[in-house]
Design a protein around this motif. Structure first.
Motif, PDB file in Angstrom:
ATOM      1  N   ALA B 495       0.872  -1.296   0.067  1.00 58.24           N
ATOM      2  CA  ALA B 495      -0.160   0.038   0.119  1.00 58.24           C
ATOM      3  C   ALA B 495       0.763   1.321  -0.579  1.00 58.24           C
ATOM      4  CB  ALA B 495      -0.644  -0.103   1.075  1.00 58.24           C
ATOM      5  N   ILE B 496       0.504   1.785  -1.377  1.00 55.81           N
ATOM      6  CA  ILE B 496       2.064   3.412  -0.916  1.00 55.81           C
ATOM      7  C   ILE B 496       0.172   4.377  -1.319  1.00 55.81           C
ATOM      8  CG2 ILE B 496       3.212   4.428  -2.734  1.00 55.81           C
ATOM      9  CD1 ILE B 496       4.638   1.905  -4.036  1.00 55.81           C
ATOM     10  N   THR B 497       0.651   5.701  -0.970  1.00 55.90           N
ATOM     11  CA  THR B 497       0.001   6.476  -0.603  1.00 55.90           C
ATOM     12  C   THR B 497       1.440   7.548  -0.161  1.00 55.90           C
ATOM     13  OG1 THR B 497      -0.115   6.704   1.867  1.00 55.90           O
ATOM     14  CG2 THR B 497      -2.091   5.739   0.940  1.00 55.90           C
ATOM     15  N   LEU B 498       0.660   9.048  -1.658  1.00 56.51           N
ATOM     16  CA  LEU B 498       1.479  10.425  -1.750  1.00 56.51           C
ATOM     17  C   LEU B 498       0.810  11.278  -2.086  1.00 56.51           C
ATOM     18  CD1 LEU B 498       2.463  10.678  -4.881  1.00 56.51           C
ATOM     19  CD2 LEU B 498       3.508   8.249  -4.203  1.00 56.51           C
ATOM     20  N   PRO B 499       1.468  12.353  -1.651  1.00 57.76           N
ATOM     21  CA  PRO B 499       0.781  12.945  -2.312  1.00 57.76           C
ATOM     22  C   PRO B 499       0.996  14.355  -3.887  1.00 57.76           C
ATOM     23  CG  PRO B 499       3.230  14.257  -0.684  1.00 57.76           C
ATOM     24  CD  PRO B 499       2.499  12.869  -0.733  1.00 57.76           C
ATOM     25  N   LEU B 500       0.320  14.378  -4.027  1.00 60.42           N
ATOM     26  CA  LEU B 500       0.797  15.242  -5.573  1.00 60.42           C
ATOM     27  C   LEU B 500       0.741  15.810  -5.947  1.00 60.42           C
ATOM     28  CD1 LEU B 500      -2.639  12.759  -7.485  1.00 60.42           C
ATOM     29  CD2 LEU B 500       0.083  12.170  -7.240  1.00 60.42           C
ATOM     30  N   ASP B 501       0.610  17.300  -4.906  1.00 57.95           N
ATOM     31  CA  ASP B 501       0.875  18.466  -5.280  1.00 57.95           C
ATOM     32  C   ASP B 501       2.530  19.090  -4.274  1.00 57.95           C
ATOM     33  OD1 ASP B 501      -1.447  18.381  -7.217  1.00 57.95           O
ATOM     34  OD2 ASP B 501      -2.613  18.335  -5.393  1.00 57.95           O
ATOM     35  N   ARG B 502       3.113  17.930  -4.109  1.00 59.63           N
ATOM     36  CA  ARG B 502       4.573  19.062  -3.696  1.00 59.63           C
ATOM     37  C   ARG B 502       5.496  19.428  -4.792  1.00 59.63           C
ATOM     38  NH1 ARG B 502       8.099  14.997  -0.465  1.00 59.63           N
ATOM     39  NH2 ARG B 502       8.715  14.207  -2.088  1.00 59.63           N
TER      40      ARG B 502
END
Lengths: 124, 506
Positions: B495-502
């Protein structure tokens, strides 16, 4: 590789995880502990500000699109020795930091060790 | 002449002075006909007013027989025409003109006389040349005196005979040279005017503009600088060093050359300052005595070249930076891969496939000129070796920046390689489902789930290999997200989550 730096803790500031992992491995082989690695200027400044204990630092010059020089200035103020790492070559440093010990990417283990020994004032 | 006065084209004072003068004067129309003559002129020619007024000048006025006569006519005629054309006075230092003389027996013969003539334009209020005033002085006695002096001693050689000839010949040469110089000067000015580079001529210690060509005029926004000192004409140059360079050239006589000099100039009067780069030279102009009289300015704009060179340097620096960083990445991959492979053959295989994974993502990014890549494309690229029916991808389009694209490319490569070696793709029945979604539109987060099913039974690894370390580190360190690997019995889950608008994804 000598163990002249054994037991030292080195802060690593580097935004690319693969390069950070390489530095960690090299430091581990030299008997050093890694603090971080941290991937942003803000994280690096926070680590310096919270009083974490470390003996030296390796600073990537371009960290996620920003220049690392505020971190260098903070370290200088605290009297912590550090080495720059860069892919920009010798010309990449501004006047203020020109001549400061720098390792060029890609780096050899020997280059990392020699540079750290130089700024930490350690001889073989 | 009285008619001329009535028409208001000439002042009364001038007309009176004209008639009373002991010097011969005549007025000529643009058609080169007599418009007026004074008494002295009539006396000198031995003719009457009625015989000349309205007649073509060169019908009445016989320069005498032969080539010499024709040449004298040509000279005087050309001088008059020049005055009508340019509106500027013209002078003939010496011309031989025969005049008719009546002797005691009443016979008319021609007598050679030498004249010095000035032609002056008479203009109306609109500046149009209406008449040319000819003022002649008889210098015959002077010339004959000179000729006698010259022949008093015998020429010692042929050469001296040639160079020591009469004043007439020398004057003719000087006039010819002047004419050539005039042609040359006109030609030079034409060349300045048509030059693709800018040209200006500055006069005196205050650098007064005497001449600018169209290229110079364009550079300074077609401001009227003629006759103005440079400090008044181009005030925006204050503090940029150019006045001082000009002062130095004027004071020392040493030329000054500017290479890729940055100048802040107004392209329109009072408009904003524009940066231009110029190559130019300031050269001293010396007068006949060798004194510095002005400065010749010549050069061309090189802004486009300088900007191109700057861009190129920036690109080379950036390219060097990227190549060195990529080499450091490859170095890291080599070193980490070597630590988990004792057999050189399996090392080479594993190292190569990681390099290929990196290279594939580079290809994708090159297609978009390094603006980014779509998540589905990255997944397909990194898993194309596997049957799409067994590796099922499902999610909305997600545009990723170059750094995130490179990281996820490596991550998918590690997951797919692991699945093919130990997981769901290592037996005939296993399948992999990759699903993703974007949550929280204001502060978007990408959640990716990699699920393996129907593969061999899974047991947690005894030690963490490079692959799993790379995944965790990459997501946390490079993408500012979180990664969780679960070794469930029915198959691996990531399970990978990451912010898209860095802000700094680059």
């Amino acid at each position: 590789m000598t163990q002249a730096l054994e037991g030292r803790t080195i802060l690593v500031v580097e935004d690319e995880s693969l390069v950070a992992m390489l530095l960690e491995t090299i430091l581990e082989d030299m008997g050093c502990a890694t603090l971080g690695p941290v991937s942003t200027i803000d994280e690096a400044l926070a680590v310096i500000a919270d009083g974490s204990a470390f003996d030296g630092a390796l600073l990537d010059v371009n960290v996620a699109g920003k220049e690392v020089f505020p971190v260098a200035a903070a370290l200088k103020e605290r009297g912590v020795p550090f080495v720059f790492s860069t892919g920009y070559g010798e010309g990449g440093l501004p006047e203020e930091w020109r001549g400061h010990p720098t390792i060029q990417k890609p780096f050899t283990e020997d280059a990392v060790q020699q540079a750290l020994m130089r700024v930490l004032g350690v001889s073989d | 002449l009285k008619e001329l006065v009535k028409s208001g084209d000439l002042g009364v004072d001038l007309a009176t002075a004209f008639d009373a003068s002991l010097n011969p004067y005549m007025l000529v129309t643009p058609e080169l006909r007599y418009a007026g003559v004074n008494e002295a002129y009539l006396t000198a020619l031995g003719t009457t007013r009625e015989a000349v007024i309205g007649k073509p000048v060169f019908d009445v006025f016989d320069a005498g027989p032969g080539d010499q006569g024709r040449e004298s006519v040509r000279l005087v005629k050309a001088s008059m025409e020049r005055v009508f054309e340019t509106g500027e006075p013209d002078h003939i230092a010496l011309v031989r003109f025969s005049v008719p003389v009546r002797d005691a027996n009443g016979e008319t013969t021609h007598q050679d006389r030498y004249w010095s003539a000035s032609h002056t334009p008479l203009k109306n209020a609109a500046g149009q040349v209406l008449y040319v005033l000819q003022h002649t002085t008889d210098v015959t006695e002077l010339e004959l005196l000179c000729q006698r002096a010259a022949s008093a001693h015998e020429p010692a050689s042929a050469l001296e005979a040639i160079v020591g000839g009469g004043m007439m010949e020398r004057t003719r040469l000087v006039q010819e040279n002047n004419r050539k110089l005039e042609v040359e000067r006109t030609r030079l000015i034409d060349m300045f005017m048509q030059a693709p580079g800018f040209v200006a001529v500055l006069t005196g210690p205050n650098h007064v503009f005497e001449l600018v060509n169209p290229a110079y005029a364009q550079l300074i926004g077609h401001r009227d600088v003629s006759g103005k000192p440079i400090r008044d004409a181009l005030p925006e140059l204050e503090g940029q060093g150019f006045y001082e360079f000009l002062d130095d050239v004027y004071a020392t006589g040493e030329p000054f050359e500017g290479k890729e000099s940055l100048v802040q100039l107004q392209h329109t009067p009072g408009g904003p300052l524009t940066s231009v780069y110029l190559n130019f030279i300031y050269q001293p102009i010396r007068d006949v005595d060798g004194q510095i009289a002005g400065i010749f300015v010549q050069g061309h704009e090189v802004t486009a070249n300088v900007r191109a060179a700057q861009r190129q340097k920036l690109m080379i620096d950036e390219l060097n930076h990227r190549v060195k960083n990529t080499l450091a990445t490859v170095q890291s991959i080599a070193m980490q891969t070597a630590r988990s492979h004792e057999d050189p053959r399996t090392f080479a295989e594993s190292f190569q496939s990681r390099l290929m994974a990196l290279s594939h993502t580079h290809d994708l990014l090159t297609r978009s000129h390094w603006e980014g890549a779509d998540l589905t494309d990255i997944l397909r690229h990194e898993t194309e070796a596997h049957d799409p029916l067994r590796l099922v991808v499902n999610g909305p389009p997600v545009a990723l920046g170059p750094a995130a694209a490179l990281s996820l490319g490596m991550i998918f490569h590690e997951l797919a390689t692991n699945a093919a070696k130990y997981g769901a793709l290592s037996n005939p029945d296993g399948r992999v489902f990759v699903d993703w979604s974007v949550a929280n539109q204001a502060d978007r987060r990408l959640a990716i789930e990699w699920r393996e099913l129907d593969g061999p039974p899974v047991a947690p690894p005894t030690r963490r290999g490079f692959g799993s370390r790379l995944i965790e580190r990459n997501v946390r360190h490079d993408l500012g997200g979180e990664a969780e690997l679960t070794y469930a019995a029915e198959g691996l889950r990531a399970a990978i989550t990451l912010p898209l608008d860095r802000g700094h994804d680059q």
